[in-house]
Design a protein around this motif. Structure first.
Motif, PDB file in Angstrom:
ATOM      1  N   PHE A  60      20.378  12.427   8.485  1.00 41.27           N
ATOM      2  CA  PHE A  60      20.889  11.044   8.333  1.00 41.27           C
ATOM      3  C   PHE A  60      21.339  10.265   9.446  1.00 41.27           C
ATOM      4  O   PHE A  60      21.105   9.059   9.738  1.00 41.27           O
ATOM      5  N   ILE A  61      22.116  10.871  10.160  1.00 37.91           N
ATOM      6  CA  ILE A  61      22.736  10.256  11.373  1.00 37.91           C
ATOM      7  C   ILE A  61      21.604   9.779  12.146  1.00 37.91           C
ATOM      8  O   ILE A  61      21.873   8.463  12.853  1.00 37.91           O
ATOM      9  N   ASN A  62      20.615  10.523  12.563  1.00 40.13           N
ATOM     10  CA  ASN A  62      19.578   9.985  13.602  1.00 40.13           C
ATOM     11  C   ASN A  62      18.653   8.807  12.914  1.00 40.13           C
ATOM     12  O   ASN A  62      18.137   8.003  13.630  1.00 40.13           O
ATOM     13  N   LEU A  63      18.724   8.826  11.524  1.00 41.39           N
ATOM     14  CA  LEU A  63      18.040   7.743  10.900  1.00 41.39           C
ATOM     15  C   LEU A  63      18.483   6.447  11.118  1.00 41.39           C
ATOM     16  O   LEU A  63      18.116   5.439  11.561  1.00 41.39           O
ATOM     17  N   ILE A  64      19.764   6.487  10.804  1.00 37.75           N
ATOM     18  CA  ILE A  64      20.672   5.178  11.003  1.00 37.75           C
ATOM     19  C   ILE A  64      20.776   4.980  12.279  1.00 37.75           C
ATOM     20  O   ILE A  64      20.824   3.844  12.685  1.00 37.75           O
TER      21      ILE A  64
ATOM     22  N   ARG B 193      20.087   1.211  14.060  1.00 38.44           N
ATOM     23  CA  ARG B 193      20.868   0.404  14.928  1.00 38.44           C
ATOM     24  C   ARG B 193      20.486   0.218  16.258  1.00 38.44           C
ATOM     25  O   ARG B 193      20.726  -0.945  16.700  1.00 38.44           O
ATOM     26  N   ASP B 194      19.653   1.163  16.816  1.00 37.76           N
ATOM     27  CA  ASP B 194      19.161   0.974  18.076  1.00 37.76           C
ATOM     28  C   ASP B 194      17.935   0.303  18.255  1.00 37.76           C
ATOM     29  O   ASP B 194      17.472  -0.056  19.383  1.00 37.76           O
TER      30      ASP B 194
ATOM     31  N   VAL C 153      24.627   5.766   2.902  1.00 40.36           N
ATOM     32  CA  VAL C 153      23.927   4.439   3.369  1.00 40.36           C
ATOM     33  C   VAL C 153      24.927   3.169   3.092  1.00 40.36           C
ATOM     34  O   VAL C 153      25.031   2.239   3.998  1.00 40.36           O
ATOM     35  N   GLN C 154      25.698   3.061   2.067  1.00 42.95           N
ATOM     36  CA  GLN C 154      26.460   1.984   1.596  1.00 42.95           C
ATOM     37  C   GLN C 154      27.483   2.053   2.779  1.00 42.95           C
ATOM     38  O   GLN C 154      27.997   0.765   3.001  1.00 42.95           O
TER      39      GLN C 154
ATOM     40  N   ASP D  59      12.005   3.211   2.337  1.00 48.68           N
ATOM     41  CA  ASP D  59      12.042   4.173   3.528  1.00 48.68           C
ATOM     42  C   ASP D  59      13.400   4.969   3.396  1.00 48.68           C
ATOM     43  O   ASP D  59      13.299   6.283   3.477  1.00 48.68           O
ATOM     44  N   ILE D  60      14.569   4.434   2.813  1.00 49.93           N
ATOM     45  CA  ILE D  60      15.709   5.152   2.581  1.00 49.93           C
ATOM     46  C   ILE D  60      15.614   6.244   1.419  1.00 49.93           C
ATOM     47  O   ILE D  60      16.018   7.364   1.836  1.00 49.93           O
ATOM     48  N   ALA D  61      14.899   5.590   0.374  1.00 50.97           N
ATOM     49  CA  ALA D  61      14.334   6.635  -0.645  1.00 50.97           C
ATOM     50  C   ALA D  61      13.752   7.993  -0.207  1.00 50.97           C
ATOM     51  O   ALA D  61      13.631   9.006  -0.794  1.00 50.97           O
TER      52      ALA D  61
END
Length: 209
Positions: free
Chosen positions: A177-181, A185-186, A110-111, A195-197
């Motif tokens: 993970f990729i689709n979450l980010i 972004r979109d 995430v960082q 949410d991330i946790a």
């Protein structure tokens, strides 16, 4: 009338001519510019003159360092792959409880997306397959080998579920993970720390069954 201007080294230049500032390491400047423009437009969507302007060099200068766009993008891919693996997995204490190691890697991922968005988008949100050469493909396989070995080790210890192959399990976690980010972004969602946790815990639950 004086039809010339002067640069910092006092050499006269014709008025109206664009004078580029001197760049000590043009190869590094080209790679930095390529990371930015390829992340935004994809490798095939960015003409070399656009890349040259971003790097503040002439188009011909790029070809003095990289004979083709394919060679350039492979060099960039390998550079970024090594840097990212170092960032995500260096100095992990595998003697810690497995859930703590998983959480630490998740935190680093995430960082990384927050601090190096161009590198993340270039590496994970572009389709590299059509142009990766054998050296790049080999490096990619080598980078995945220790991660896959850790998944298998956790399966043998009974921590990770064994009804799904380690390769599939690893891909499911990374894909989530990729689709979450990407969704963030979109602009489809806004991710809070909670949410991330929660997403991390869901992926851990997927692994442990």
């Amino acid at each position: 009338m004086n039809n010339h201007s002067k640069t910092a080294d006092n050499k006269p230049q014709p008025l109206g001519r664009t004078v580029r500032p001197r760049i000590k390491d043009k190869r590094a400047a080209i790679l930095r510019a390529a990371l930015k423009v390829f992340a935004e437009g994809g490798m095939n969507g960015v003409p070399m003159p656009v890349l040259a302007r971003q790097a503040n060099v002439g188009t011909g200068t790029i070809y003095r360092y990289f004979e083709s766009k394919e060679l350039l993008v492979n060099e960039l891919f390998r550079e970024q792959k090594l840097a990212i693996n170092q960032r995500l997995y260096a100095d992990l204490d595998l003697q810690r409880p497995a859930d703590e190691v998983f959480s630490e890697v998740w935190r680093r991922m995430v960082q990384f997306t927050r601090e190096e968005p161009d590198a993340y988008r270039f590496m994970e949100l572009q389709d590299h397959r059509p142009y990766l050469d054998e050296a790049s493909r080999t490096l990619e396989r080598e980078a995945l080998t220790p991660i896959l070995a850790q998944y298998r080790a956790l399966q043998k210890r009974g921590i990770f579920r064994s009804d799904i192959r380690a390769e599939v399990l690893m891909t499911l976690v990374w894909g989530a993970f990729i689709n979450l980010i990407k969704a963030e972004r979109d602009g489809h969602i806004s991710l809070s720390e909670e949410d991330i946790a929660a997403a991390r815990d869901a992926c851990w639950g997927l692994c442990t069954g």
